[in-house]
Design a protein around this motif. Structure first.
Motif, PDB file in Angstrom:
ATOM      1  N   HIS A   1      -7.804   4.545   3.955  1.00 17.89           N
ATOM      2  CA  HIS A   1      -8.492   3.446   4.636  1.00 17.89           C
ATOM      3  C   HIS A   1      -8.561   3.690   6.145  1.00 17.89           C
ATOM      4  CE1 HIS A   1      -9.094   0.972   1.146  1.00 17.89           C
ATOM      5  NE2 HIS A   1      -7.821   0.969   0.842  1.00 17.89           N
TER       6      HIS A   1
ATOM      7  N   ASP B   1      -0.754   7.221   0.859  1.00 18.90           N
ATOM      8  CA  ASP B   1      -2.074   7.827   0.638  1.00 18.90           C
ATOM      9  C   ASP B   1      -3.190   6.798   0.775  1.00 18.90           C
ATOM     10  OD1 ASP B   1      -0.925  10.282   0.230  1.00 18.90           O
ATOM     11  OD2 ASP B   1      -0.979  10.180  -1.969  1.00 18.90           O
ATOM     12  N   GLU B   2      -2.970   5.607   0.247  1.00 21.07           N
ATOM     13  CA  GLU B   2      -3.982   4.549   0.372  1.00 21.07           C
ATOM     14  C   GLU B   2      -4.190   4.167   1.832  1.00 21.07           C
ATOM     15  OE1 GLU B   2      -3.920   1.675  -3.488  1.00 21.07           O
ATOM     16  OE2 GLU B   2      -2.035   1.784  -2.375  1.00 21.07           O
ATOM     17  N   SER B   3      -3.095   4.046   2.554  1.00 26.12           N
ATOM     18  CA  SER B   3      -3.196   3.688   3.971  1.00 26.12           C
ATOM     19  C   SER B   3      -3.974   4.740   4.741  1.00 26.12           C
ATOM     20  CB  SER B   3      -1.797   3.527   4.579  1.00 26.12           C
ATOM     21  OG  SER B   3      -1.058   2.552   3.883  1.00 26.12           O
TER      22      SER B   3
ATOM     23  N   LEU C   1       0.823  -1.203   0.000  1.00 23.08           N
ATOM     24  CA  LEU C   1       0.000   0.000   0.000  1.00 23.08           C
ATOM     25  C   LEU C   1       0.856   1.253   0.000  1.00 23.08           C
ATOM     26  CD1 LEU C   1      -2.705  -0.899   2.666  1.00 23.08           C
ATOM     27  CD2 LEU C   1      -3.099  -0.617   0.230  1.00 23.08           C
TER      28      LEU C   1
ATOM     29  N   SER D   1       1.243   1.350   6.480  1.00 24.67           N
ATOM     30  CA  SER D   1       1.279   0.323   5.435  1.00 24.67           C
ATOM     31  C   SER D   1       2.241  -0.793   5.792  1.00 24.67           C
ATOM     32  CB  SER D   1       1.694   0.945   4.099  1.00 24.67           C
ATOM     33  OG  SER D   1       2.980   1.546   4.222  1.00 24.67           O
TER      34      SER D   1
ATOM     35  N   ALA E   1      -7.450  -4.464   1.295  1.00 26.68           N
ATOM     36  CA  ALA E   1      -6.296  -3.574   1.398  1.00 26.68           C
ATOM     37  C   ALA E   1      -5.353  -4.030   2.505  1.00 26.68           C
ATOM     38  CB  ALA E   1      -6.762  -2.138   1.652  1.00 26.68           C
TER      39      ALA E   1
END
Length: 342
Positions: free
Chosen positions: A27, A22-24, A19, A286, A233
């Motif tokens: 979520h 930004d994705e972490s 990940l 992440s 994720a």
């Protein structure tokens, strides 16, 4: 982005799938929103709410061991409302039958065929109230569905909803008419938690009627598909080999511990590997750290240990032994370095 690596160990995770920061964060924001909504009905129990959500996202089940009236059912119903899930409730009693849990096949006179009538386990959140009041035969009806998210009735396999969470309650005080949960069933609960009594400030807010909402009115912050997305994720969270080895070292130490007759199973180590990823993602990381493992050891592992008679008589507990092992089993000392995917 930064993640954990070691000079000696290589992660088995494909770095291209790790990940991004930004994705972490995205979520984690979703997780916080769900936790905030649930806590509007379960006042002052932030840590328990977050652990319950972590268990659900990790595909596990909860055993709430506590006295009556502290909000166990409220917690389950609030989670269901928040994720737009449905609730099935089973009041466990000595005369409860396995078919009352899983469902039953009934002959339909009109169609001349057998129809399956699903039981309460065909819900996103299943509340198994006072689970230790039912006979071992009825308790065993939950074993298959808790492990495989499906039940087999009259030779036909039926899948249950996703996400799927069993929230079982039991009173910690020995009472007449209760049965001890089998070791195989205890091992299927990802976590054992205790809500405890509300702190005085929260309890005052509750009795004054200042609680923000009832469980049924908790605002929906996601849906089953959204929960599945967060869970997917979490499987991309980076875990270095030294952390897997740390988990195995602790588990191995329990299997030869003189005060234990049953140590941690492989199911328990796999459970930790799953849940520590979700724990890291829930706070926007992440990657997994040794502290994630340490924070989860007691809720994930303590209830799975079976003490020797001598240790039980001496007032020892599984939590006591795990805390000692955390002090004696060396944790890895990874160093921060740059990893792909940032």
């Amino acid at each position: 982005m930064t993640t954990l690596t070691s000079s000696d160990d290589e992660s088995q995770t494909d770095e291209s799938e790790v990940l991004t920061t930004d994705e972490s964060a995205l979520h984690a924001d979703s997780f916080d929103g769900i936790a905030d909504a649930v806590e509007s009905a379960v006042v002052g129990k932030r840590s328990v709410v977050r652990l319950a959500l972590v268990a659900m996202l990790a595909g596990g089940h909860l055993l709430l061991e506590d006295v009556p009236g502290v909000g166990k059912t409220t917690l389950a119903r609030a989670i269901a409302s928040c994720v737009r899930g449905d609730v099935g409730r089973i009041q466990f009693t000595p005369d409860l039958l396995p078919s009352d849990v899983t469902g039953v096949t009934v002959f339909n006179q009109g169609t001349r065929e057998f129809d399956f009538h699903p039981g309460p386990v065909f819900s996103n959140i299943v509340i198994a109230d006072e689970i230790n009041r039912a006979s071992p035969k009825t308790q065993s009806a939950l074993l298959e569905v808790m492990e495989e998210q499906a039940v087999t009735v009259d030779g036909v396999r039926h899948a249950v909803a996703s996400p799927f969470l069993v929230v079982a309650t039991q009173n910690p005080v020995e009472m007449d008419g209760t049965y001890r949960l089998p070791e195989a069933q205890l091992d299927r609960f990802l976590m054992r938690l205790s809500l405890g009594h509300a702190d005085p400030t929260s309890e005052l807010a509750i009795i004054r009627g200042n609680r923000l909402t009832t469980p049924e009115d908790v605002p929906a912050r996601t849906d089953p598909e959204g929960m599945d997305e967060i869970a997917a994720a979490s499987r991309r969270v980076h875990v270095e080999d030294s952390l897997y080895e740390y988990v195995v070292r602790i588990a191995t130490a329990t299997r030869s511990h003189p005060e234990l007759t049953v140590g941690l199973s492989t199911r328990a180590t796999v459970a930790m590997a799953n849940v520590m990823r979700v724990q890291a993602l829930s706070v926007g990381r992440s990657f997994v750290t040794p502290d994630d493992v340490k924070d989860l050891v007691l809720p994930v592992w303590a209830h799975r240990l079976i003490l020797s008679p001598e240790a039980s008589v001496g007032g020892r507990s599984g939590a006591d032994i795990l805390q000692e092992l955390l002090r004696t089993v060396p944790a890895p000392q990874p160093r921060l370095s740059q990893a792909a995917g940032g």
